[in-house]
Design an enzyme around this catalytic site. Structure first.
Site, PDB file in Angstrom:
ATOM      1  N   ARG A  35       0.832  -1.225   0.000  1.00  0.00           N
ATOM      2  CA  ARG A  35       0.000   0.000   0.000  1.00  0.00           C
ATOM      3  C   ARG A  35       0.857   1.262   0.000  1.00  0.00           C
ATOM      4  NH1 ARG A  35      -4.875  -2.229   3.770  1.00  0.00           N
ATOM      5  NH2 ARG A  35      -6.011  -3.102   2.024  1.00  0.00           N
ATOM      6  N   LYS A 197     -21.009 -16.182  -0.687  1.00  0.00           N
ATOM      7  CA  LYS A 197     -22.440 -15.955  -0.442  1.00  0.00           C
ATOM      8  C   LYS A 197     -23.151 -15.146  -1.516  1.00  0.00           C
ATOM      9  CE  LYS A 197     -22.369 -15.860   4.581  1.00  0.00           C
ATOM     10  NZ  LYS A 197     -22.473 -14.914   5.693  1.00  0.00           N
ATOM     11  N   GLY A 350     -10.329  -8.875  -2.095  1.00  0.00           N
ATOM     12  CA  GLY A 350      -9.143  -9.408  -1.427  1.00  0.00           C
ATOM     13  C   GLY A 350      -8.812 -10.846  -1.786  1.00  0.00           C
ATOM     14  N   GLY A 373     -14.121  -3.530  -0.768  1.00  0.00           N
ATOM     15  CA  GLY A 373     -15.471  -2.997  -0.552  1.00  0.00           C
ATOM     16  C   GLY A 373     -15.819  -1.911  -1.562  1.00  0.00           C
TER      17      GLY A 373
HETATM   18  P1  AMP Z   1     -16.075 -13.816  -0.849  1.00  0.00           P
HETATM   19  O1  AMP Z   1     -15.396 -13.092   0.280  1.00  0.00           O
HETATM   20  O2  AMP Z   1     -17.556 -13.757  -0.802  1.00  0.00           O
HETATM   21  O3  AMP Z   1     -15.496 -13.469  -2.194  1.00  0.00           O
HETATM   22  O4  AMP Z   1     -15.783 -15.371  -0.593  1.00  0.00           O
HETATM   23  C1  AMP Z   1     -14.493 -15.882  -0.644  1.00  0.00           C
HETATM   24  C2  AMP Z   1     -14.486 -17.201   0.059  1.00  0.00           C
HETATM   25  O5  AMP Z   1     -15.389 -18.076  -0.574  1.00  0.00           O
HETATM   26  C3  AMP Z   1     -13.140 -17.880   0.018  1.00  0.00           C
HETATM   27  O6  AMP Z   1     -12.610 -17.920   1.304  1.00  0.00           O
HETATM   28  C4  AMP Z   1     -13.443 -19.283  -0.500  1.00  0.00           C
HETATM   29  O7  AMP Z   1     -12.816 -20.297   0.236  1.00  0.00           O
HETATM   30  C5  AMP Z   1     -14.930 -19.392  -0.338  1.00  0.00           C
HETATM   31  N1  AMP Z   1     -15.536 -20.346  -1.271  1.00  0.00           N
HETATM   32  C6  AMP Z   1     -15.438 -20.339  -2.604  1.00  0.00           C
HETATM   33  N2  AMP Z   1     -16.080 -21.391  -3.127  1.00  0.00           N
HETATM   34  C7  AMP Z   1     -16.581 -22.115  -2.102  1.00  0.00           C
HETATM   35  C8  AMP Z   1     -17.350 -23.298  -2.006  1.00  0.00           C
HETATM   36  N3  AMP Z   1     -17.713 -23.993  -3.079  1.00  0.00           N
HETATM   37  N4  AMP Z   1     -17.712 -23.702  -0.776  1.00  0.00           N
HETATM   38  C9  AMP Z   1     -17.358 -23.017   0.309  1.00  0.00           C
HETATM   39  N5  AMP Z   1     -16.640 -21.878   0.291  1.00  0.00           N
HETATM   40  C10 AMP Z   1     -16.246 -21.428  -0.910  1.00  0.00           C
END
Ligand code: AMP
Length: 391
Positions: A35, A197, A350, A373
């Protein structure tokens, strides 16, 4: 929007809001200077134009009071080393100490002020605090994209009290790349959205559907879509309360004539652990007590084709649990496809950034955003408050 390269800095006092929210170890040593490096283009430019450069940032969440572990003091020698010059550290960002330090500077010199968030006015976007900051300068430059989605005194209110305000090079890059990708893209434009999610990304999915030609959904969130299509997804991640939303998103894709790609196969295991037994199955045949943790080879092939024939790609979120080797291949193979596509590619978030760094191919991506974000809010179609005030 005014940019840094349109301003005459000669003889000016310039307050530069940067993002020096760097990781430190227990002894207060900076463990990653990415950074700080990201600010150098802006700081050097202003310095070389003959201005006093007053650098200001937040660090951590001290919640409006002085907390020693969040002092920016350890960052001053890091910045000094990178600029190859002395960078005095000033123990407050407003008041007598700061005013005296600025008065004592010569043109071309740089100082670093103490953490903005030691004052409660910062996070409250407080005008009185912003006025105190404004007393230090006659030009204000914002180069802290990563916090531009939150209005704070040092990025929003301050612009009311400084006559000349503009975006630094980092902020300029973020905005220009984003606009190139989403406002006037070379087509086909593909969005690759993964992560855990649906609930975190609904607004992104809804917004990009108004613009993209292809929407590719992977990661844990894909299973809620598959379940909404009536498939049995075993123990895979599922947000039951999002099933209706998933259906609406799939309907919107149809109405808008957007090609929607979901995984057709998955790497499954009974536990999300590195030593678990894994299998590749069609998404129609996920056994009851197994969970999908990565996209399978047929999905990798389909997603890669969709990416390789795109001219512009926007990517947020990993396609599987890439932190564990058995479930990393989907994300890593898609990095290859993105790189091979030769498309203008913008990546944000990230985890996606970490995954790409692991492949050693970061320098082959057109632009990796510095703000998780803030990047998501841009993808949601929102105007960032700290950017809006510069417009
Ligand atoms: P996000 O912060 O919403 O981009 O989510 C990132 C996280 O999603 C990472 O830590 C991944 O390990 C998790 N992730 C990705 N695919 C899967 C999956 N099929 N099942 C569970 N976790 C997942």
């Amino acid at each position: 929007m005014k940019y840094i390269d349109q301003i005459d800095f000669s003889g000016k006092n310039v307050l530069v809001r940067v993002d020096f929210n760097v990781p430190m170890d227990k002894t207060g040593k900076v463990t990653d200077d990415t950074r700080v490096k990201a600010s150098l283009a802006t700081l050097n430019y202003i310095r070389e134009k003959g201005a006093k450069v007053i650098v200001t940032s937040h660090l951590g969440r001290p919640k409006g009071k002085r907390v020693e572990e969040y002092s920016l003091k350890p960052v001053a020698p890091v910045l000094a080393g990178l600029l190859k010059m002395e960078v005095p550290f000033i123990e407050d960002c407003i008041g007598e100490k700061a005013l005296r330090a600025v008065a004592g500077m010569k043109a071309g010199e740089v100082i670093l002020l103490e953490n903005l968030r030691f004052h409660p006015g910062e996070d409250k976007n407080d005008e009185a605090f912003a006025q105190e900051l404004a007393k230090l300068c006659d030009v204000y430059i914002n180069d802290a994209f990563a916090v531009s989605h939150r209005a704070a005194a040092s990025n929003t209110a301050i612009t009311k009290f400084v006559p000349l305000c503009a975006a630094g090079f980092l902020l300029k890059n973020e905005i220009e790349y984003f606009n190139k990708a989403m406002k006037n893209p070379a087509r086909p434009l593909a969005a690759l959205i993964g992560g855990a999610k649906v609930s975190d990304k609904i607004k992104v999915l809804e917004n990009v559907l108004d613009n993209v030609d292809r929407l590719i959904i992977g990661g844990g969130m894909a299973f809620t879509f598959l379940k909404a299509q009536g498939l049995n997804i075993g123990k895979s991640l599922c947000e039951t309360e999002m099933l209706d939303v998933a259906i609406k998103i799939m309907d919107k894709a149809k109405t808008k004539n957007v090609q929607l790609l979901l995984p057709v196969d998955a790497v499954i295991a009974q536990t999300p652990t590195a030593d678990a037994e894994t299998k590749v199955v069609d998404v129609k045949s996920i056994p009851e007590d197994w969970m999908g943790l990565d996209i399978g080879p047929a999905s990798i092939a389909a997603f890669s084709d969709a990416v390789k024939t795109a001219k512009t790609i926007v990517w947020n979120g990993p396609l599987g649990m890439f932190e564990l080797a058995p479930f990393a291949s989907g994300t890593f193979k898609l990095v290859d496809a993105v790189v091979d596509s030769g498309a203008l590619t913008i990546v944000g978030g990230g985890d996606t950034d970490t995954a790409i760094h692991k492949t050693g191919k970061s320098d082959k991506i057109s632009y990796i955003s510095t703000g998780g974000g803030a990047f998501l809010e841009l993808l949601e179609g929102k105007m960032l408050p700290a950017v809006a005030v510069l417009d």
